[in-house]
Design a protein around this motif. Structure first.
Motif, PDB file in Angstrom:
ATOM      1  N   GLU A 192      10.327  11.943  -9.026  1.00 18.81           N
ATOM      2  CA  GLU A 192      11.506  11.343 -10.092  1.00 18.81           C
ATOM      3  C   GLU A 192      11.803  10.269 -10.028  1.00 18.81           C
ATOM      4  OE1 GLU A 192      12.371  12.711 -13.624  1.00 18.81           O
ATOM      5  OE2 GLU A 192      10.868  14.253 -12.622  1.00 18.81           O
ATOM      6  N   ALA A 193      12.571   9.390  -9.702  1.00 14.79           N
ATOM      7  CA  ALA A 193      12.771   8.186  -9.878  1.00 14.79           C
ATOM      8  C   ALA A 193      11.555   7.213 -10.285  1.00 14.79           C
ATOM      9  CB  ALA A 193      13.449   7.159  -8.690  1.00 14.79           C
ATOM     10  N   ILE A 194      10.375   7.594  -9.735  1.00 13.74           N
ATOM     11  CA  ILE A 194       9.615   6.529 -10.164  1.00 13.74           C
ATOM     12  C   ILE A 194       9.144   6.841 -12.129  1.00 13.74           C
ATOM     13  CG2 ILE A 194       6.504   6.392  -9.952  1.00 13.74           C
ATOM     14  CD1 ILE A 194       7.582   5.895  -6.572  1.00 13.74           C
ATOM     15  N   ARG A 195       8.613   8.351 -12.074  1.00 13.86           N
ATOM     16  CA  ARG A 195       7.824   8.779 -13.866  1.00 13.86           C
ATOM     17  C   ARG A 195       9.200   8.338 -13.765  1.00 13.86           C
ATOM     18  NH1 ARG A 195       5.976  13.365 -10.465  1.00 13.86           N
ATOM     19  NH2 ARG A 195       8.387  14.478 -10.700  1.00 13.86           N
TER      20      ARG A 195
ATOM     21  N   LYS B 130       0.613  -1.910  -0.328  1.00 13.09           N
ATOM     22  CA  LYS B 130       0.344  -0.089   0.013  1.00 13.09           C
ATOM     23  C   LYS B 130       0.862   1.843   0.134  1.00 13.09           C
ATOM     24  CE  LYS B 130      -4.275  -2.260   2.196  1.00 13.09           C
ATOM     25  NZ  LYS B 130      -4.793  -2.178   3.442  1.00 13.09           N
ATOM     26  N   GLN B 131       1.788   1.568   1.100  1.00 13.50           N
ATOM     27  CA  GLN B 131       2.945   2.409   0.766  1.00 13.50           C
ATOM     28  C   GLN B 131       3.002   2.514  -0.748  1.00 13.50           C
ATOM     29  OE1 GLN B 131       5.933   1.767   4.227  1.00 13.50           O
ATOM     30  NE2 GLN B 131       3.972   2.832   5.272  1.00 13.50           N
ATOM     31  N   ASP B 132       3.904   1.145  -1.243  1.00 12.14           N
ATOM     32  CA  ASP B 132       4.179   1.791  -2.979  1.00 12.14           C
ATOM     33  C   ASP B 132       3.568   2.284  -3.709  1.00 12.14           C
ATOM     34  OD1 ASP B 132       6.358   0.494  -1.810  1.00 12.14           O
ATOM     35  OD2 ASP B 132       5.519  -2.023  -2.633  1.00 12.14           O
ATOM     36  N   ILE B 133       1.553   1.933  -3.099  1.00 14.40           N
ATOM     37  CA  ILE B 133       0.644   2.863  -4.328  1.00 14.40           C
ATOM     38  C   ILE B 133       1.000   4.436  -3.934  1.00 14.40           C
ATOM     39  CG2 ILE B 133      -1.727   3.218  -4.587  1.00 14.40           C
ATOM     40  CD1 ILE B 133      -2.233   0.253  -3.820  1.00 14.40           C
ATOM     41  N   GLN B 134       0.585   4.598  -2.759  1.00 13.62           N
ATOM     42  CA  GLN B 134       1.088   6.036  -2.407  1.00 13.62           C
ATOM     43  C   GLN B 134       2.290   6.677  -3.101  1.00 13.62           C
ATOM     44  OE1 GLN B 134       1.350   5.821   1.888  1.00 13.62           O
ATOM     45  NE2 GLN B 134      -1.481   5.699   2.141  1.00 13.62           N
ATOM     46  N   ALA B 135       2.909   6.381  -2.627  1.00 15.38           N
ATOM     47  CA  ALA B 135       4.373   6.367  -3.730  1.00 15.38           C
ATOM     48  C   ALA B 135       4.065   6.704  -5.105  1.00 15.38           C
ATOM     49  CB  ALA B 135       5.504   5.901  -2.998  1.00 15.38           C
ATOM     50  N   VAL B 136       3.497   5.867  -5.609  1.00 13.69           N
ATOM     51  CA  VAL B 136       2.754   5.795  -6.898  1.00 13.69           C
ATOM     52  C   VAL B 136       2.350   6.991  -7.471  1.00 13.69           C
ATOM     53  CG1 VAL B 136       2.339   5.097  -9.350  1.00 13.69           C
ATOM     54  CG2 VAL B 136       3.940   3.682  -7.938  1.00 13.69           C
TER      55      VAL B 136
ATOM     56  N   LEU C  22       6.328  -3.075 -11.602  1.00  6.68           N
ATOM     57  CA  LEU C  22       6.890  -1.960 -10.204  1.00  6.68           C
ATOM     58  C   LEU C  22       7.661  -2.587  -9.289  1.00  6.68           C
ATOM     59  CD1 LEU C  22       8.871   0.428 -10.842  1.00  6.68           C
ATOM     60  CD2 LEU C  22       6.702   1.909  -9.861  1.00  6.68           C
ATOM     61  N   THR C  23       8.031  -4.040  -8.741  1.00  6.10           N
ATOM     62  CA  THR C  23       8.096  -4.611  -7.416  1.00  6.10           C
ATOM     63  C   THR C  23       9.908  -3.877  -6.997  1.00  6.10           C
ATOM     64  OG1 THR C  23       9.529  -6.359  -8.632  1.00  6.10           O
ATOM     65  CG2 THR C  23       7.203  -5.962  -8.354  1.00  6.10           C
ATOM     66  N   ASP C  24       9.796  -4.075  -6.021  1.00  8.26           N
ATOM     67  CA  ASP C  24      11.419  -3.398  -4.965  1.00  8.26           C
ATOM     68  C   ASP C  24      12.626  -3.689  -5.876  1.00  8.26           C
ATOM     69  OD1 ASP C  24       9.472  -2.258  -3.698  1.00  8.26           O
ATOM     70  OD2 ASP C  24       9.706  -3.268  -1.948  1.00  8.26           O
ATOM     71  N   PRO C  25      13.236  -3.642  -5.840  1.00  7.13           N
ATOM     72  CA  PRO C  25      14.798  -3.688  -6.096  1.00  7.13           C
ATOM     73  C   PRO C  25      15.458  -4.677  -5.355  1.00  7.13           C
ATOM     74  CG  PRO C  25      14.708  -1.380  -5.657  1.00  7.13           C
ATOM     75  CD  PRO C  25      13.380  -1.401  -4.800  1.00  7.13           C
ATOM     76  N   ASP C  26      14.929  -5.382  -4.425  1.00  2.19           N
ATOM     77  CA  ASP C  26      15.070  -7.014  -3.423  1.00  2.19           C
ATOM     78  C   ASP C  26      15.538  -8.131  -4.049  1.00  2.19           C
ATOM     79  OD1 ASP C  26      13.065  -6.826  -2.375  1.00  2.19           O
ATOM     80  OD2 ASP C  26      13.092  -6.120  -0.253  1.00  2.19           O
ATOM     81  N   SER C  27      15.372  -8.719  -3.370  1.00  4.04           N
ATOM     82  CA  SER C  27      15.746 -10.242  -4.200  1.00  4.04           C
ATOM     83  C   SER C  27      14.070 -10.504  -4.116  1.00  4.04           C
ATOM     84  CB  SER C  27      16.287 -11.244  -2.968  1.00  4.04           C
ATOM     85  OG  SER C  27      16.208 -10.933  -1.570  1.00  4.04           O
ATOM     86  N   ALA C  28      13.299 -10.365  -2.736  1.00  4.47           N
ATOM     87  CA  ALA C  28      12.013 -10.089  -2.491  1.00  4.47           C
ATOM     88  C   ALA C  28      10.694  -9.949  -4.014  1.00  4.47           C
ATOM     89  CB  ALA C  28      11.279  -9.909  -1.428  1.00  4.47           C
ATOM     90  N   GLY C  29      11.099  -8.796  -4.284  1.00  7.62           N
ATOM     91  CA  GLY C  29      10.275  -8.085  -5.564  1.00  7.62           C
ATOM     92  C   GLY C  29      11.158  -8.754  -6.553  1.00  7.62           C
TER      93      GLY C  29
END
Length: 184
Positions: free
Chosen positions: A98-101, A11-17, A53-60
């Motif tokens: 900006e990083a997301i865009r 959900k926090q990822d949704i807010q950031a996007v 658009l998943t996190d840049p980690d192993s789980a993502g």
């Protein structure tokens, strides 16, 4: 408004996007996606398409891999690890607007017929493996090419499977080397 539905982890990822762009999002809730969530993703994929658009980690990366197999025509966007890290936490929610865009501007497809354009020799010659700064070089180049950070083997896979051309690769290497020469 972005046509495709953006698939994120939480959900926090949704807010950031949503702070960065006007788009609809679906959160997977991590790797253990509920049948209801999978059904929502399937509907989005069929009707509008999806951008993973998943996190840049192993789980993502595990989530991305799972979704890629299930939805082979999905688009992929990558936020650089350095831009998705803050306060000891890694995630899309840590990335700037900006990083997301920028990640969404560089969206790529996983190709049906991957090109075996790049080899281990290209990785060695370009200092992307077998070099003291190989990890840092892959991080910079992954950001420039829009394929994210990965270990050497995964980076080579992305070069060959996400539509990177020899010209794109050569130009990005030259830019990276020029940038590092300018900073010396």
């Amino acid at each position: 408004m972005i046509k495709e539905i953006i698939i994120v982890e939480g959900k926090q990822d949704i807010q950031a996007v949503k702070r960065a762009v006007e788009a609809e999002c679906i959160a997977t809730g991590g790797f253990a996606m509920s049948p209801y969530t999978m059904q929502k993703i399937e509907q989005a994929y069929a009707k509008r398409g999806i951008i993973i658009l998943t996190d840049p980690d192993s789980a993502g990366e595990r989530i991305r891999s799972f979704l890629s197999r299930r939805f082979p025509e999905a688009k992929h966007a990558f936020v650089a690890l350095s831009e998705a890290t803050a306060n000891g936490d890694i995630g899309i929610e840590q990335a700037s607007c900006e990083a997301i865009r920028e990640a969404l501007r560089k969206t790529r497809y996983l190709e049906w017929q991957p090109q075996e354009e790049f080899s281990g020799q290209d990785m060695l010659r370009s200092g992307l493996s077998g070099h003291p700064n190989a990890a840092a070089r892959r991080a910079i180049l992954g950001k420039k090419l829009g394929i994210g950070y990965a270990n050497a083997k995964s980076f080579l896979y992305r070069l060959n499977h996400y539509g990177v051309t020899r010209a794109d690769f050569t130009q990005a290497i030259e830019e990276m080397d020029n940038d590092s020469a300018d900073n010396s």
